[in-house]
Design an enzyme around this catalytic site. Structure first.
Site, short mmCIF file in Angstrom:
data_model
loop_
_atom_site.label_atom_id
_atom_site.label_comp_id
_atom_site.label_asym_id
_atom_site.label_seq_id
_atom_site.Cartn_x
_atom_site.Cartn_y
_atom_site.Cartn_z
N LYS A 1 0.33 -11.42 5.58
CA LYS A 1 0.63 -11.08 6.95
C LYS A 1 -1.11 -11.08 7.46
O LYS A 1 -1.26 -9.53 7.32
CB LYS A 1 1.09 -10.58 6.87
CG LYS A 1 2.80 -10.39 8.15
CD LYS A 1 2.35 -10.16 9.56
CE LYS A 1 1.98 -8.62 9.45
NZ LYS A 1 1.27 -8.79 11.43
N CYS B 1 -14.02 -0.46 10.87
CA CYS B 1 -13.32 0.82 10.47
C CYS B 1 -15.23 1.80 10.06
O CYS B 1 -14.51 3.68 10.00
CB CYS B 1 -12.28 0.62 9.21
SG CYS B 1 -13.43 -0.66 8.11
P1 NAD Z 1 -2.77 -1.77 12.97
O1 NAD Z 1 -1.93 -0.95 11.69
O2 NAD Z 1 -1.86 -1.44 14.26
O3 NAD Z 1 -2.22 -2.65 12.18
C1 NAD Z 1 -2.35 -3.29 10.98
C2 NAD Z 1 -1.97 -4.66 10.60
O4 NAD Z 1 -0.82 -3.93 10.00
C3 NAD Z 1 -1.64 -5.16 11.44
O5 NAD Z 1 -1.25 -6.59 10.87
C4 NAD Z 1 0.49 -5.12 12.34
O6 NAD Z 1 0.71 -6.59 12.24
C5 NAD Z 1 0.62 -4.24 10.73
N1 NAD Z 1 1.90 -3.60 11.17
C6 NAD Z 1 1.69 -2.97 11.88
N2 NAD Z 1 3.07 -1.97 11.92
C7 NAD Z 1 4.23 -2.28 10.63
C8 NAD Z 1 4.67 -1.76 10.43
N3 NAD Z 1 5.80 -1.11 10.54
N4 NAD Z 1 5.33 -2.95 8.78
C9 NAD Z 1 4.04 -2.74 8.17
N5 NAD Z 1 2.94 -3.87 8.93
C10 NAD Z 1 2.08 -3.67 10.21
O7 NAD Z 1 -3.82 -1.23 13.35
P2 NAD Z 1 -4.90 -2.15 14.00
O8 NAD Z 1 -4.97 -1.14 15.31
O9 NAD Z 1 -4.93 -3.88 13.75
O10 NAD Z 1 -6.51 -1.78 13.25
C11 NAD Z 1 -7.32 -1.53 13.44
C12 NAD Z 1 -6.85 0.48 12.63
O11 NAD Z 1 -7.49 -0.39 11.17
C13 NAD Z 1 -8.31 1.16 12.64
O12 NAD Z 1 -7.83 2.53 12.32
C14 NAD Z 1 -9.63 0.84 11.86
O13 NAD Z 1 -10.08 1.94 11.30
C15 NAD Z 1 -8.23 0.34 10.45
N6 NAD Z 1 -9.36 -0.93 9.71
C16 NAD Z 1 -9.43 0.44 8.86
C17 NAD Z 1 -10.55 -0.69 7.91
C18 NAD Z 1 -11.32 -0.19 6.13
O14 NAD Z 1 -11.68 -1.12 5.19
N7 NAD Z 1 -10.64 0.67 6.26
C19 NAD Z 1 -10.79 -1.62 7.97
C20 NAD Z 1 -10.68 -2.48 9.31
C21 NAD Z 1 -9.26 -1.56 10.50
#
Ligand code: NAD
Length: 486
Positions: free
Chosen positions: A181, A290
Site C-alpha cells: 500500500k 528519516c
Molecule cells: P505516515 O505515517 O503519515 O504515512 C505512512 C503510510 O502509512 C502511508 O502509506 C499512509 O497512507 C499510511 N497510513 C496512514 N494512516 C494509516 C492508518 N491509520 N493505518 C494504516 N496505514 C496508515 O508517514 P508519512 O508522513 O507518509 O512519512 C513521514 C514519516 O515517515 C516520517 O516520520 C519519517 O521519518 C518516516 N520515515 C521513516 C523511514 C525509516 O526507514 N525509518 C523512512 C522514510 C520515512
C-alpha cells in the site's frame, strides 16, 4: 498521466493477482506535482474490499506457482527485475521527480538503489539457509528458514523506490507474497514497479499493489486476519496504530519510523571531508529523510569555524523545481510546508538563523518551496532539537566534551542514525558503543546508503531491521525439526 514515460500502467487501477483492476468503489484521488501544484493524474483509491482481494491473490500465489518456485528461481526473477529497473532508471526517476518533487539526480539515485536491492536480494535468495544442531545421540536436528506467508507493506512518500526495494525485495526473496500500500501522495513508481515485476516473470499474485488512503486501505491491510507479517515505514503516530493492529492478530511487525539523527564533530576531525556530509545529509530530499542529519553537534573549540563553513555552503544552496535538478526541491505538500514553517516560527532565545539558501526566481508560486535554514545557538532540549521537522532545516548545538556530546546525541526519543567525526580511534570506538541508534558512521555519514547494511532504529525510531541479510531473517521464520532415528 502527463509524465512522458514508456510505462503502460493505468494509475486509476490497482495491481491484483497479476491484473490491473479498477477499485471496487470506482473512486480515484488526485496526484499532484509538488513543484508546481499541477494535477499529474488520477490514482486508484483502493479500499478494504480491494485489500481483501489482494490478500487472497497473495494467498493464492503461495498455494500455487509462487509457492512452488525454488530459491534459485526466485533469485533469477529478482535479478531480472533488477535488470529491467536498471534499464528504466531515467523513466523511473522522471516519475519520482514529478510525484515526490525530488531533484532528478536524487530520484535517479533512488531508482539505481531499487535496481541494486533487486540484484543483491536476487543473489542472496539461494544463499540463506537453516542449520544442523548437534544434539543427543539418536537425534538429527535441523532448522528450516521459511516464509511468513502474506506480508503487508505500508510505505511513505519520501523514498518509495528505496523502501519498496528493501522491504518488498527482501520479502519476495524469502518466498513471501506481498501486498503493497503506497502512500497517497506518491504512488507512481510503486505501480511502475509492479509493471516491471510482471514483465520480469514474477508469478501472478506474488506482488499486489493497492493505492489508497491510510485510514481505509492502509488500515484494512494492517488489520487483515490473513496477513502474516507487517512492514511499516512512516510516522511514529501511525506506527503505533500498526503495532496495535499487529498485536490484535499476533503477527510480527517491523516499524521503520522517524529520527533526529546527529552528526558530532570534534576538533581533530577532517572538516573539509566532513562538510558535504554535514550539509547534504540535512537537505537531501528537502530534509524529508528519516535518517536526515537534523542535529549537528560542534565542539566549542571549532564551533564558530565549522558553523561558518556550513553557513557559507547554505548561502549557495538553490531551491527549485525537481526537473531543474538543483540542490533542493519542494516539500511534498502544502501541509508539510505548514508543518516546517511552524517550526521555523519557534526560533527563540539564543537561537538564530545562521544562514539560508534561496528559492530560484522562476520557481512556480504553487510549488511547496521552503528555504534551507541553518539554525545555531539551539539548546539541546528545545523543540527544534527534539522533534522531527522533516524539512531542510538543521540545528547546530555546541558541546564542551565527549560526555556531554554523548548525552546530547542520546537525548531525544529517537535513535536511527548517528555520525561522529574524529581522528581519535579510541573515541570512535567509545562512541560507536555509547550511541543509542541503529547505525553509527565514523568519519562518514550513510556510507553511500549501501543496500548491504542493516538499517532500523531503537526507541521511537522503531524496531526490526531491513536492508542487508538481516532483512531476510526478519522476513522469514525458523522451524526446528528434530528427527529421532535411534
Ligand atoms: P505516515 O505515517 O503519515 O504515512 C505512512 C503510510 O502509512 C502511508 O502509506 C499512509 O497512507 C499510511 N497510513 C496512514 N494512516 C494509516 C492508518 N491509520 N493505518 C494504516 N496505514 C496508515 O508517514 P508519512 O508522513 O507518509 O512519512 C513521514 C514519516 O515517515 C516520517 O516520520 C519519517 O521519518 C518516516 N520515515 C521513516 C523511514 C525509516 O526507514 N525509518 C523512512 C522514510 C520515512
Amino acid at each position: 498521466m502527463n509524465v512522458p514515460t514508456g510505462f503502460r500502467f493505468d494509475p486509476h487501477k490497482c495491481f491484483i493477482g497479476g491484473r490491473w483492476v479498477t477499485p471496487k468503489s470506482g473512486e480515484h484521488m488526485h496526484l499532484t506535482n509538488p513543484s508546481d501544484g499541477a494535477v499529474i493524474c488520477g490514482i486508484a483509491r483502493g479500499g478494504a474490499e480491494d485489500i481483501d482481494d489482494a490478500v487472497q491473490a497473495a494467498r493464492g500465489a503461495l498455494n500455487g506457482k509462487w509457492g512452488q518456485t525454488d530459491a534459485a528461481s526466485r533469485g533469477r526473477i529478482l535479478t531480472r527485475i533488477g535488470q529491467l529497473v536498471r534499464e528504466s532508471v531515467d523513466e523511473l526517476a522522471l516519475l519520482e521527480a514529478n510525484d515526490v518533487g525530488k531533484p532528478l539526480s536524487q530520484a535517479r539515485a533512488d531508482a539505481l538503489a531499487l535496481a541494486r536491492y533487486m540484484e543483491f536480494y536476487g543473489g542472496a535468495a539461494d544463499k540463506i539457509h537453516g542449520e544442523t544442531i548437534p544434539y543427543q545421540n539418536g537425534y538429527t536436528v535441523y532448522t528450516l528458514r521459511e516464509p511468513h506467508g502474506v506480508t503487508g507493506h505500508i510505505i511513505p512518500w519520501n523514498y518509495p523506490m528505496q523502501i519498496i526495494g528493501r522491504s518488498v525485495g527482501a520479502a519476495l526473496t524469502m518466498g513471501n507474497a506481498a501486498v503493497l500500500k503506497p502512500a497517497e501522495e506518491a504512488c507512481l513508481t510503486a505501480l511502475a514497479f509492479a509493471e516491471i515485476a510482471h514483465e520480469a516473470g514474477l508469478p501472478d499474485g506474488a506482488l499486489n499493489v493497492v493505492p489508497g488512503v491510510g485510514e481505509l486501505a492502509g488500515s484494512a491491510l494492517s488489520r487483515h486476519p490473513d496477513v502474516n507479517h507487517l512492514s511499516f515505514t512512516g510516522s511514529v503516530s501511525v506506527g503505533k496504530i500498526i503495532q496495535a493492529a499487529a498485536a490484535e492478530n499476533v503477527v510480527p511487525v517491523t516499524l521503520e519510523l522517524g529520527g533526529k539523527s546527529p552528526q558530532i564533530v570534534f576538533p581533530d576531525a577532517d572538516f573539509k571531508r566532513a562538510l558535504p556530509f554535514l550539509v547534504n545529509a540535512g537537505i537531501q530530499n528537502a530534509g524529508q529523510t528519516c535518517s536526515a542529519t537534523s542535529r549537528v553537534l560542534l565542539h566549542a573549540d571549532i564551533h564558530n569555524e565549522v558553523l561558518e563553513m556550513m553557513a557559507d555552503r547554505y548561502r549557495k544552496l538553490k531551491v527549485g523545481p525537481a526537473t531543474a535538478d538543483l540542490d533542493v526541491g519542494p516539500l511534498i505538500s502544502a501541509r508539510q510546508k505548514t508543518v516546517v514553517s511552524s517550526f521555523l516560527e519557534q526560533i527563540e532565545g539564543n537561537a538564530y538563523v545562521a544562514a539560508e539558501g534561496s528559492i530560484v526566481e522562476d520557481a512556480p508560486a504553487e510549488g511547496h518551496y521552503v528555504k534551507p535554514t541553518l539554525i545555531a545557538g539551539v539548546e539541546a532540549s528545545h523543540v527544534l532539537a527534539q522533534d522531527e521537522i522533516f524539512g531542510p532545516v538543521q540545528v547546530v548545538i555546541r558541546f564542551e566534551n565527549e560526555e556531554e556530546a554523548v548525552a546530547i546525541a542520546n537525548g531525544t526519543d529517537y535513535g536511527l542514525v548517528a555520525g561522529i567525526w574524529t581522528a581519535d580511534g579510541a573515541r570512535q570506538m567509545r562512541f560507536a558503543r555509547a550511541i543509542q541508534s541503529g547505525q553509527v558512521f565514523i568519519n562518514n555519514y550513510g556510507a553511500g546508503g549501501g543496500v548491504e547494511l542493516p538499517f532500523g532504529g531503537v526507541g521511537r525510531s522503531g524496531h526490526g531491521r531491513e536492508k542487508g541479510f538481516e532483512a531476510l531473517y526478519g522476513f522469514s521464520t525458523l522451524k526446528t525439526v528434530a528427527a529421532w532415528h535411534g
